[in-house]
Design a protein around this motif. Structure first.
Motif, PDB file in Angstrom:
ATOM      1  N   LEU A 172      -7.052   3.782   5.235  1.00 22.99           N
ATOM      2  CA  LEU A 172      -7.346   4.581   4.404  1.00 22.99           C
ATOM      3  C   LEU A 172      -6.953   4.088   2.861  1.00 22.99           C
ATOM      4  CD1 LEU A 172      -6.609   8.051   5.702  1.00 22.99           C
ATOM      5  CD2 LEU A 172      -9.180   7.126   5.264  1.00 22.99           C
ATOM      6  N   ALA A 173      -5.659   3.334   2.863  1.00 29.39           N
ATOM      7  CA  ALA A 173      -5.227   2.903   1.671  1.00 29.39           C
ATOM      8  C   ALA A 173      -5.812   1.411   1.527  1.00 29.39           C
ATOM      9  CB  ALA A 173      -3.635   2.751   1.966  1.00 29.39           C
ATOM     10  N   THR A 174      -6.762   0.944   2.261  1.00 26.98           N
ATOM     11  CA  THR A 174      -7.414  -0.147   2.125  1.00 26.98           C
ATOM     12  C   THR A 174      -6.215  -1.316   2.431  1.00 26.98           C
ATOM     13  OG1 THR A 174      -7.114  -0.718  -0.323  1.00 26.98           O
ATOM     14  CG2 THR A 174      -8.901   0.514   0.231  1.00 26.98           C
TER      15      THR A 174
ATOM     16  N   ALA B 221     -14.856   2.822   1.579  1.00 20.91           N
ATOM     17  CA  ALA B 221     -13.588   2.160   1.611  1.00 20.91           C
ATOM     18  C   ALA B 221     -13.504   0.814   2.019  1.00 20.91           C
ATOM     19  CB  ALA B 221     -12.490   2.816   2.000  1.00 20.91           C
ATOM     20  N   LEU B 222     -14.633   0.582   2.944  1.00 21.47           N
ATOM     21  CA  LEU B 222     -14.740  -0.869   3.626  1.00 21.47           C
ATOM     22  C   LEU B 222     -15.272  -1.574   2.770  1.00 21.47           C
ATOM     23  CD1 LEU B 222     -15.115   0.346   7.472  1.00 21.47           C
ATOM     24  CD2 LEU B 222     -13.114   0.232   6.117  1.00 21.47           C
ATOM     25  N   ARG B 223     -16.705  -1.230   2.117  1.00 18.62           N
ATOM     26  CA  ARG B 223     -17.538  -2.196   1.562  1.00 18.62           C
ATOM     27  C   ARG B 223     -16.943  -2.307   0.077  1.00 18.62           C
ATOM     28  NH1 ARG B 223     -23.582  -0.201   3.096  1.00 18.62           N
ATOM     29  NH2 ARG B 223     -23.574  -0.708   5.347  1.00 18.62           N
ATOM     30  N   GLU B 224     -16.458  -1.086  -0.535  1.00 22.92           N
ATOM     31  CA  GLU B 224     -15.875  -1.252  -1.838  1.00 22.92           C
ATOM     32  C   GLU B 224     -14.549  -0.775  -1.942  1.00 22.92           C
ATOM     33  OE1 GLU B 224     -19.301  -0.267  -4.820  1.00 22.92           O
ATOM     34  OE2 GLU B 224     -19.304   1.342  -3.291  1.00 22.92           O
ATOM     35  N   PRO B 225     -13.549  -1.780  -1.516  1.00 24.00           N
ATOM     36  CA  PRO B 225     -12.054  -1.236  -1.545  1.00 24.00           C
ATOM     37  C   PRO B 225     -11.422  -1.522  -2.810  1.00 24.00           C
ATOM     38  CG  PRO B 225     -12.237  -3.588  -0.557  1.00 24.00           C
ATOM     39  CD  PRO B 225     -13.619  -2.929  -0.474  1.00 24.00           C
ATOM     40  N   GLU B 226     -12.041  -2.245  -3.678  1.00 20.92           N
ATOM     41  CA  GLU B 226     -11.710  -2.343  -4.937  1.00 20.92           C
ATOM     42  C   GLU B 226     -12.000  -0.835  -5.785  1.00 20.92           C
ATOM     43  OE1 GLU B 226     -15.680  -3.353  -4.995  1.00 20.92           O
ATOM     44  OE2 GLU B 226     -14.147  -4.158  -3.859  1.00 20.92           O
ATOM     45  N   ARG B 227     -12.954  -0.354  -5.463  1.00 22.19           N
ATOM     46  CA  ARG B 227     -13.401   0.936  -6.198  1.00 22.19           C
ATOM     47  C   ARG B 227     -12.355   2.147  -5.821  1.00 22.19           C
ATOM     48  NH1 ARG B 227     -19.195   2.778  -5.675  1.00 22.19           N
ATOM     49  NH2 ARG B 227     -18.245   4.706  -7.158  1.00 22.19           N
ATOM     50  N   VAL B 228     -11.902   2.075  -4.496  1.00 20.15           N
ATOM     51  CA  VAL B 228     -10.970   3.143  -3.896  1.00 20.15           C
ATOM     52  C   VAL B 228      -9.653   2.864  -4.446  1.00 20.15           C
ATOM     53  CG1 VAL B 228     -10.167   3.823  -1.858  1.00 20.15           C
ATOM     54  CG2 VAL B 228     -12.522   3.209  -1.847  1.00 20.15           C
TER      55      VAL B 228
ATOM     56  N   VAL C 121       6.063  -0.153   1.666  1.00 16.32           N
ATOM     57  CA  VAL C 121       5.104  -0.661   0.420  1.00 16.32           C
ATOM     58  C   VAL C 121       4.963   0.619  -0.219  1.00 16.32           C
ATOM     59  CG1 VAL C 121       3.245  -0.291   2.047  1.00 16.32           C
ATOM     60  CG2 VAL C 121       2.988  -1.313  -0.110  1.00 16.32           C
ATOM     61  N   THR C 122       5.130   0.731  -1.252  1.00 14.22           N
ATOM     62  CA  THR C 122       4.356   1.795  -2.296  1.00 14.22           C
ATOM     63  C   THR C 122       3.485   1.045  -3.023  1.00 14.22           C
ATOM     64  OG1 THR C 122       6.647   2.741  -2.597  1.00 14.22           O
ATOM     65  CG2 THR C 122       4.771   3.300  -4.022  1.00 14.22           C
ATOM     66  N   ALA C 123       2.246   1.623  -3.012  1.00 17.42           N
ATOM     67  CA  ALA C 123       0.838   0.993  -3.474  1.00 17.42           C
ATOM     68  C   ALA C 123       0.628   1.735  -4.843  1.00 17.42           C
ATOM     69  CB  ALA C 123      -0.190   1.245  -2.524  1.00 17.42           C
ATOM     70  N   VAL C 124       0.767   0.683  -5.701  1.00 20.00           N
ATOM     71  CA  VAL C 124      -0.077   1.249  -7.129  1.00 20.00           C
ATOM     72  C   VAL C 124      -1.183   0.530  -7.084  1.00 20.00           C
ATOM     73  CG1 VAL C 124       0.247   1.164  -9.547  1.00 20.00           C
ATOM     74  CG2 VAL C 124       2.261   1.128  -8.305  1.00 20.00           C
ATOM     75  N   THR C 125      -2.279   1.413  -6.679  1.00 19.76           N
ATOM     76  CA  THR C 125      -3.614   0.714  -6.311  1.00 19.76           C
ATOM     77  C   THR C 125      -4.531   0.355  -7.347  1.00 19.76           C
ATOM     78  OG1 THR C 125      -4.344   3.045  -5.949  1.00 19.76           O
ATOM     79  CG2 THR C 125      -3.509   1.654  -4.179  1.00 19.76           C
ATOM     80  N   ALA C 126      -4.197   0.878  -8.432  1.00 20.56           N
ATOM     81  CA  ALA C 126      -5.327   0.729  -9.830  1.00 20.56           C
ATOM     82  C   ALA C 126      -5.418  -0.683 -10.071  1.00 20.56           C
ATOM     83  CB  ALA C 126      -4.984   1.635 -10.972  1.00 20.56           C
ATOM     84  N   GLY C 127      -6.536  -1.486 -10.018  1.00 17.31           N
ATOM     85  CA  GLY C 127      -6.976  -2.675 -10.401  1.00 17.31           C
ATOM     86  C   GLY C 127      -6.200  -3.916  -9.635  1.00 17.31           C
ATOM     87  N   ARG C 128      -5.853  -3.503  -8.344  1.00 19.23           N
ATOM     88  CA  ARG C 128      -5.237  -4.461  -7.613  1.00 19.23           C
ATOM     89  C   ARG C 128      -6.306  -4.799  -6.550  1.00 19.23           C
ATOM     90  NH1 ARG C 128       0.673  -3.192  -5.472  1.00 19.23           N
ATOM     91  NH2 ARG C 128       0.223  -5.057  -4.321  1.00 19.23           N
ATOM     92  N   THR C 129      -6.360  -6.333  -6.074  1.00 21.43           N
ATOM     93  CA  THR C 129      -7.406  -6.754  -5.347  1.00 21.43           C
ATOM     94  C   THR C 129      -6.550  -7.750  -4.435  1.00 21.43           C
ATOM     95  OG1 THR C 129      -7.587  -8.685  -6.703  1.00 21.43           O
ATOM     96  CG2 THR C 129      -9.136  -6.956  -7.032  1.00 21.43           C
ATOM     97  N   ASP C 130      -5.318  -7.538  -3.908  1.00 19.35           N
ATOM     98  CA  ASP C 130      -4.684  -8.198  -3.073  1.00 19.35           C
ATOM     99  C   ASP C 130      -3.931  -7.470  -1.800  1.00 19.35           C
ATOM    100  OD1 ASP C 130      -2.762  -6.900  -4.676  1.00 19.35           O
ATOM    101  OD2 ASP C 130      -1.346  -8.915  -4.993  1.00 19.35           O
ATOM    102  N   GLN C 131      -4.408  -6.364  -1.702  1.00 19.85           N
ATOM    103  CA  GLN C 131      -3.882  -5.734  -0.690  1.00 19.85           C
ATOM    104  C   GLN C 131      -4.396  -5.555   0.587  1.00 19.85           C
ATOM    105  OE1 GLN C 131      -3.990  -1.978  -3.044  1.00 19.85           O
ATOM    106  NE2 GLN C 131      -2.114  -2.250  -3.351  1.00 19.85           N
ATOM    107  N   ARG C 132      -5.601  -6.451   0.908  1.00 19.43           N
ATOM    108  CA  ARG C 132      -6.234  -6.517   2.252  1.00 19.43           C
ATOM    109  C   ARG C 132      -5.414  -7.542   3.092  1.00 19.43           C
ATOM    110  NH1 ARG C 132     -12.476  -7.318   1.132  1.00 19.43           N
ATOM    111  NH2 ARG C 132     -12.347  -7.107   3.268  1.00 19.43           N
TER     112      ARG C 132
END
Length: 341
Positions: A50-52, A68-75, A330-341
């Motif tokens: 769920l957290a990508t 969330a699978l097709r557009e994780p960067e939007r999630v 991990v604590t995810a600050v998810t806004a704007g990140r693209t390196d979490q996959r």
């Protein structure tokens, strides 16, 4: 209005281990869902997907209506994550941790400072803002970690066993934070090993085992499935069991009594509190020495064990799924990140 979280037919395998096996899950916006299950049941795998942070083998995942699978960067700008262990930098102060994470979330300098100050005050850490995190207690670190997950004001936050290892006072403080988040409209998915925690916080509870859902409902609905009240008598002398059972049946009727070798007798009743005075008198008249007499209502623990008992999905049968390559600290600050996959 779409559900905040909608998962369908989720599958995930690690080698020979089926971690998720067709799991379905929905969470309404603004609700707290408690995700329960034995160790290895698949709870953390669900959260990571769920957290990508992890991709499933198959299935669909939507968060706030976004695939969330097709557009994780939007999630990612919509969510926050607090893992099982505090993941803050011990060499920085509490303020520096939050300011750094706000900057990573692409906030400006002034906004980052203001947001850090706001969260430190909200979580009761303002007085410790300038102290190095290595001087914080465990409860303070967990509160700072949770504050870090809220830097970007997420619409949905995932809390993976957020109170593990905390003392009762610190745990209660985290419970208040979760309740306040829900009251403010944030959707919370909470995994926990403390069933009292789920009973107190969750609007809905889902129980998973072996990667699939085996029970769902409100905490009260799950408890009601176990049965109603039980009147419990603990004898001073287990040898008085037969005499005590005769007295109990004379008062409460011929319902089945269960007992153990330690002198505890249990029988299902209705209106147990009204029966207790009469039962106490009759037991005394029969010279049955009672150590304890109480009416017990089902708990979420009872429901959990009933669902996960052997034959249904053993609580001792936690699957040995290997940890995914990414660390769980991990604590995810998810806004704007693209390196979490």
């Amino acid at each position: 209005m779409p559900d905040a979280i909608a998962v369908e037919a989720l599958h995930k395998r690690y080698g020979d281990v089926q971690a998720l096996d067709g799991l379905d899950l929905t969470v309404e916006q603004g609700a707290v869902m408690g995700l329960l299950g034995p160790n290895g049941a698949g709870k953390t795998t669900v959260v990571r997907i769920l957290a990508t942070l992890l991709r499933p083998d198959s299935g669909s995942v939507r968060v706030c209506g976004v695939d969330a699978l097709r557009e994780p960067e939007r999630v990612r700008p919509l969510i926050g994550l607090t893992g099982q262990y505090a993941a803050v930098d011990e060499k920085l102060t509490g303020f520096e941790n939050l300011r750094m994470l706000a900057r990573l979330a692409r906030r400006g300098r002034t906004e980052s400072r203001d947001r850090a100050d706001e969260l430190l005050a909200e979580f009761g850490l303002a007085d410790a803002a300038g102290r190095l995190v290595r001087t914080y207690s465990g409860g303070m670190r967990r509160r700072l970690d949770l504050a870090a997950g809220l830097i970007a004001r997420p619409e949905v936050i995932f809390l993976d066993e957020p109170t593990t290892g905390l003392d009762p006072r610190s745990r209660t403080a985290i419970w208040k934070v979760v309740a306040d988040l829900s009251a403010a409209g944030t959707t919370v998915l909470l995994t926990t090993q403390y069933l009292e925690e789920a009973d107190r916080l969750a609007h809905t509870v889902v129980v998973v085992d072996h990667g699939t859902v085996i029970g769902r409902g409100t905490p009260q609905e799950l408890k009601d499935r176990v049965g109603g009240e039980r009147l419990e008598v603990r004898l001073q002398d287990a040898g008085q069991y037969e005499r005590a059972e005769r007295v109990i049946r004379g008062v409460v009727g011929d319902g089945p009594c269960s007992h153990d070798d330690e002198g505890r007798i249990s029988v299902a009743v209705a209106g147990g509190a009204m029966l207790m005075p009469e039962l106490a008198r009759e037991l005394h008249a029969a010279q049955v020495v009672v150590a304890d007499l109480a009416v017990r209502r089902p708990t979420l623990d009872d429901a959990f064990f009933a669902l996960t008992e052997p034959g249904e999905g053993s609580i001792s049968g936690a699957d040995p799924a290997p940890a995914p390559p990414e660390a769980e600290h991990v604590t995810a600050v998810t806004a704007g990140r693209t390196d979490q996959r």
